[in-house]
Design a protein around this motif. Sequence first.
Motif, short mmCIF file in Angstrom:
data_model
loop_
_atom_site.label_atom_id
_atom_site.label_comp_id
_atom_site.label_asym_id
_atom_site.label_seq_id
_atom_site.Cartn_x
_atom_site.Cartn_y
_atom_site.Cartn_z
N ALA A 290 0.85 -1.20 0.00
CA ALA A 290 0.00 0.00 0.00
C ALA A 290 0.87 1.24 0.00
O ALA A 290 0.77 2.11 0.88
CB ALA A 290 -0.94 -0.02 1.19
N ASP A 314 -5.93 3.22 3.29
CA ASP A 314 -6.80 3.82 2.28
C ASP A 314 -6.12 3.92 0.92
O ASP A 314 -6.38 4.84 0.14
CB ASP A 314 -7.25 5.22 2.73
N ALA A 317 -4.93 1.36 -4.71
CA ALA A 317 -4.78 0.03 -5.28
C ALA A 317 -3.54 -0.59 -4.69
O ALA A 317 -2.59 0.10 -4.33
CB ALA A 317 -4.68 0.08 -6.80
N ALA A 318 -3.53 -1.89 -4.59
CA ALA A 318 -2.36 -2.59 -4.06
C ALA A 318 -1.21 -2.47 -5.03
O ALA A 318 -1.37 -2.51 -6.24
CB ALA A 318 -2.69 -4.06 -3.81
N GLY A 347 -9.18 -8.56 3.89
CA GLY A 347 -9.72 -8.37 2.55
C GLY A 347 -9.86 -6.89 2.22
O GLY A 347 -9.52 -6.02 3.04
N PRO A 348 -10.35 -6.58 1.04
CA PRO A 348 -10.51 -5.18 0.63
C PRO A 348 -11.46 -4.43 1.56
O PRO A 348 -12.41 -5.00 2.11
CB PRO A 348 -11.09 -5.29 -0.79
N GLY A 349 -11.19 -3.15 1.76
CA GLY A 349 -12.05 -2.32 2.57
C GLY A 349 -13.39 -2.06 1.90
O GLY A 349 -13.60 -2.39 0.72
N ARG A 352 -12.21 1.55 -0.20
CA ARG A 352 -10.92 1.42 -0.84
C ARG A 352 -9.93 0.87 0.17
O ARG A 352 -10.22 0.75 1.35
CB ARG A 352 -10.44 2.78 -1.38
N GLY A 353 -8.74 0.53 -0.31
CA GLY A 353 -7.70 0.05 0.58
C GLY A 353 -7.90 -1.38 1.04
O GLY A 353 -8.62 -2.17 0.43
N TRP A 354 -7.26 -1.71 2.14
CA TRP A 354 -7.24 -3.08 2.68
C TRP A 354 -7.56 -3.04 4.16
O TRP A 354 -7.13 -2.13 4.87
CB TRP A 354 -5.86 -3.71 2.43
N ARG A 355 -8.30 -4.03 4.62
CA ARG A 355 -8.71 -4.08 6.02
C ARG A 355 -8.31 -5.42 6.62
O ARG A 355 -8.60 -6.48 6.07
CB ARG A 355 -10.21 -3.90 6.15
#
Length: 373
Positions: A290, A314, A317-318, A347-349, A352-355
Amino acid sequence: MFASNPPPAWIAVAQLLAVVVAAAAILLFRRRRPWLLVFVAWLVCLVVYPFGSTDVLPMLLALYALAVYGSARAAWIAFAGSVAVAAASSYLAVWAHAGGTVAPFGADAPSSASQFAVIMLIATLIGVTVGNRRRYLKALIERAHDLARERDQQAQLATALERSRIAREMHDIVSHSLTVMVTLADGSAATIDRNPERAAEAMRHVAETGRAALVDMRRMLGVLAEPGTSTESLAPQPGTAALPELVERFRAAGLPVQLTTAGAPIGDPNLQLTVYRIVQEGLTNALRYAATARLVDVAVSHADGIVQVDVIDDAAAASTSGVVGGGNGLVGMRERVALYGGVLEAGPGTVRGWRLHAELRADEASPNSEDVA
């Protein structure tokens, strides 16, 4: 032989030879075919008895062998059959030589059969006693072997679990430190011409991160050291109190991290180490993938024996920053969370982003949870 009209000498010799052959066969095959030998002894008794004197020696040996190497139930069944065979042989002898008596007891058929029954009963009782003791000792030996195999299996299982634990710790230490060092080194190389002072500061952070990794490695190797060796490197493992320092290291690497904590930390050092490793792995993945994140929010809350950990970025994209992971980090986190009966979501937020979300229950710690050095 009979009390009168003794049989010819060749019959006595044949009778003796048959008895000897039957007894020898019983001695040779008593362990493998005890029932077959019982039938042979019955046949010898029925064939030899009417021609001279009765000789139940083969049946005595066969009954003893069956009780010792077979089973008590089989021995009593064979005893009942042997009594019937001895009685039949006695009556055959009386019928073949009318008016005679049955040797060696000099009695009529019923008396001779009862006396043979007593002799065979004694042989059966001795065999059952010896056989039961033999089977008991065999069961004890087999039980000891089973316990030894179970002990070896438990040792192998414990070794596998310990290897898994060490692999998790090594991954967390090495992966985190190398990711931070590579990111700092890349940033230093990119800014060395424009801002030498910032590049030098980044390299100092690289050195600090490397030294911290060496300390963690020494601590881990100290846990694996033989008893009696130096314990200078046996320091406590990091807990929730070390989270601010962890966050600062990632901030120094250029990751915009915000830490929020709520509630009084749970005193279990194993649980605190698990929380620390989850946050460390989440931030390491954020630093790797990120790079465009403007904010990475880390939230740790304690309430009613439940610890919730969230690492959310946030990033649009990865993206990778030159470091490719092996996929062991998420597996290690799931194993750590499973020790406390918790759940892990990654997984994806929503936008956006990753959670990354983990929930651990302090009152459901597994007995296999690792000890903290």
